[in-house]
Scaffold this active site. Structure first.
Site, PDB file in Angstrom:
ATOM      1  CE  LYS A   1      -3.611  -0.728  -0.475  1.00  0.00           C
ATOM      2  NZ  LYS A   1      -4.191  -1.307  -1.727  1.00  0.00           N
TER       3      LYS A   1
ATOM      4  NE  ARG B   1       0.216  -2.955 -10.361  1.00  0.00           N
ATOM      5  CZ  ARG B   1       0.747  -3.963 -11.075  1.00  0.00           C
ATOM      6  NH1 ARG B   1       1.285  -3.745 -12.275  1.00  0.00           N
ATOM      7  NH2 ARG B   1       0.764  -5.185 -10.587  1.00  0.00           N
TER       8      ARG B   1
ATOM      9  NE  ARG C   1      -0.366   6.088   1.401  1.00  0.00           N
ATOM     10  CZ  ARG C   1      -1.470   5.494   0.986  1.00  0.00           C
ATOM     11  NH1 ARG C   1      -1.462   4.211   0.661  1.00  0.00           N
ATOM     12  NH2 ARG C   1      -2.584   6.179   0.872  1.00  0.00           N
TER      13      ARG C   1
HETATM   14  N1  LIG Z   1      -1.044   7.907  -9.352  1.00  0.00           N
HETATM   15  C1  LIG Z   1      -1.665   7.135  -8.448  1.00  0.00           C
HETATM   16  N2  LIG Z   1      -2.919   6.679  -8.660  1.00  0.00           N
HETATM   17  C2  LIG Z   1      -3.550   5.933  -7.731  1.00  0.00           C
HETATM   18  N3  LIG Z   1      -2.995   5.552  -6.548  1.00  0.00           N
HETATM   19  C3  LIG Z   1      -1.738   5.987  -6.301  1.00  0.00           C
HETATM   20  C4  LIG Z   1      -1.034   6.779  -7.225  1.00  0.00           C
HETATM   21  N4  LIG Z   1       0.182   7.058  -6.701  1.00  0.00           N
HETATM   22  C5  LIG Z   1       0.235   6.468  -5.511  1.00  0.00           C
HETATM   23  N5  LIG Z   1      -0.923   5.823  -5.263  1.00  0.00           N
HETATM   24  C6  LIG Z   1      -1.202   5.126  -4.017  1.00  0.00           C
HETATM   25  O1  LIG Z   1      -0.928   3.742  -4.186  1.00  0.00           O
HETATM   26  C7  LIG Z   1      -1.588   3.108  -3.094  1.00  0.00           C
HETATM   27  C8  LIG Z   1      -1.644   1.617  -3.351  1.00  0.00           C
HETATM   28  O2  LIG Z   1      -0.355   1.120  -3.133  1.00  0.00           O
HETATM   29  P1  LIG Z   1       0.166  -0.233  -3.763  1.00  0.00           P
HETATM   30  O3  LIG Z   1       0.037  -0.199  -5.233  1.00  0.00           O
HETATM   31  O4  LIG Z   1       1.533  -0.441  -3.219  1.00  0.00           O
HETATM   32  O5  LIG Z   1      -0.857  -1.270  -3.149  1.00  0.00           O
HETATM   33  S1  LIG Z   1      -0.660  -2.860  -3.078  1.00  0.00           S
HETATM   34  O6  LIG Z   1       0.181  -3.148  -1.932  1.00  0.00           O
HETATM   35  O7  LIG Z   1      -0.097  -3.307  -4.345  1.00  0.00           O
HETATM   36  O8  LIG Z   1      -2.047  -3.368  -2.873  1.00  0.00           O
HETATM   37  C9  LIG Z   1      -2.937   3.787  -3.051  1.00  0.00           C
HETATM   38  O9  LIG Z   1      -3.415   3.703  -1.727  1.00  0.00           O
HETATM   39  P2  LIG Z   1      -4.923   4.068  -1.351  1.00  0.00           P
HETATM   40  O10 LIG Z   1      -5.066   5.536  -1.623  1.00  0.00           O
HETATM   41  O11 LIG Z   1      -5.031   3.767   0.085  1.00  0.00           O
HETATM   42  O12 LIG Z   1      -5.808   3.223  -2.215  1.00  0.00           O
HETATM   43  C10 LIG Z   1      -2.633   5.198  -3.523  1.00  0.00           C
HETATM   44  O13 LIG Z   1      -2.701   6.163  -2.514  1.00  0.00           O
END
Ligand SMILES: Nc1ncnc2c1ncn2[C@@H]1O[C@H](COP(=O)(O)OS(=O)(=O)O)[C@@H](OP(=O)(O)O)[C@H]1O
Length: 286
Positions: free
Chosen positions: A42, A46, A125
């Protein structure tokens, strides 16, 4: 020249990576990754992977491979691992991301055994935000399957005390997990990305990531645009193809009681300090 898709996605969150890498057939081969995003869950893993993949010299595995943290995959051997990677041209950097590696007890030694000079990315984070994001994902999955779920406040408090064994708390103890990686890799081989910065202003973080990989700066501001509906930066790839991360990224978090958030902040302040001194950098966390 015949063309082939770099990789085929079977993973819902990974759909875009597969669609924009077209490689000449004669030069392709699947290679072990030279760079791995090891976590944190999180943290924005990605987003970092997809953004790195905008670089013409980077190819990325579409799905989380879970090779080093899951015995049933590790037992399949390196040839299997390589087969999970997209084809690449000589000189291109292959990257995979599996956030489960960071907190895995076995992953550091196994990664080292594969390639002791591999480039590692760690995107972090605010640990409290990460915890709430982690809880939100589990909550979402349970709600989707009509399974019972508890409020975060009820999970976090046991007899009035913070339940520090809660997995989402444990995963936010970055110093504990990093210490295990530092037994196998020097700090210079682990590039720490500020996940908060990546959300607010991705380009500077990508510049630093390119430098870490020894790549020329090819990702530019034209590769990003802010999407008001999504509330996040989205990506503009080859041929102007626009793509936001899927709906599992950037979900609204449930409201959490202020007193609980304060207790979490207090709890994490010491482990955060430990992490800052380990990486020689401070972060603006709660
Ligand atoms: N550009 C962009 N678009 C959407 N989301 C973004 C982006 N950059 C960073 N993030 C943040 O990425 C968080 C998800 O993290 P991960 O991809 O590491 O999650 S996972 O562990 O693979 O499930 C996700 O966490 P949440 O906001 O809690 O959903 C996002 O805050």
């Amino acid at each position: 020249m015949p063309l082939i898709r770099a990789a085929v996605s079977h993973h819902s969150e990974a759909s875009w990576l597969s669609s924009h890498s077209m490689l000449p057939v004669k030069a392709i081969g699947c290679r072990n990754p030279q760079a791995i995003i090891i976590g944190v869950r999180k943290g924005g893993t990605r987003a970092l992977l997809e953004m790195l993949n905008l670089h013409p010299d980077v190819v990325a595995a579409t799905s989380e491979v879970h090779f080093f943290d899951q015995d049933e995959n590790y037992d399949k051997g390196l040839a299997w691992y390589r087969s999970q990677m997209p084809p690449s041209l000589p000189g291109q950097v292959t990257v995979e991301k599996t956030p489960g590696y960071f907190s895995s007890l076995k992953a550091p030694e196994r990664v080292h055994a594969m390639n002791s000079s591999v480039h590692l990315f760690l995107i972090v984070r605010d640990p409290v935000e990460r915890l709430v994001s982690d809880y939100t994902q589990v909550l979402h999955n349970r709600q989707e399957r009509d399974k019972p779920y508890q409020r975060l406040e009820n999970i976090l408090l046991r007899g009035g005390q913070l339940n520090t064994q809660y997995k989402a708390i444990q995963r936010s103890l970055y110093a504990v997990h990093l210490a295990r990686w530092l037994r196998f890799f020097p700090l210079g081989q682990i590039h720490v990305v500020d996940g908060g910065n990546l959300i607010r202003d991705p380009l500077p973080e990508l510049r630093r990531a390119e430098r870490f990989l020894g790549l020329p700066p090819r990702i530019t501001s034209a590769n990003f645009y802010f999407n008001q509906t999504k509330g996040f930066y989205c990506l503009r790839g080859e041929g102007g193809l626009q793509k936001c991360l899927d709906e599992s990224k950037g979900r609204p978090h449930p409201a959490v009681e202020g007193t609980i958030l304060e207790r979490l902040c207090t709890f994490f302040s010491r482990p955060n300090e430990d992490f800052f001194s380990m990486v020689g950098k401070t972060f603006n966390w709660c």
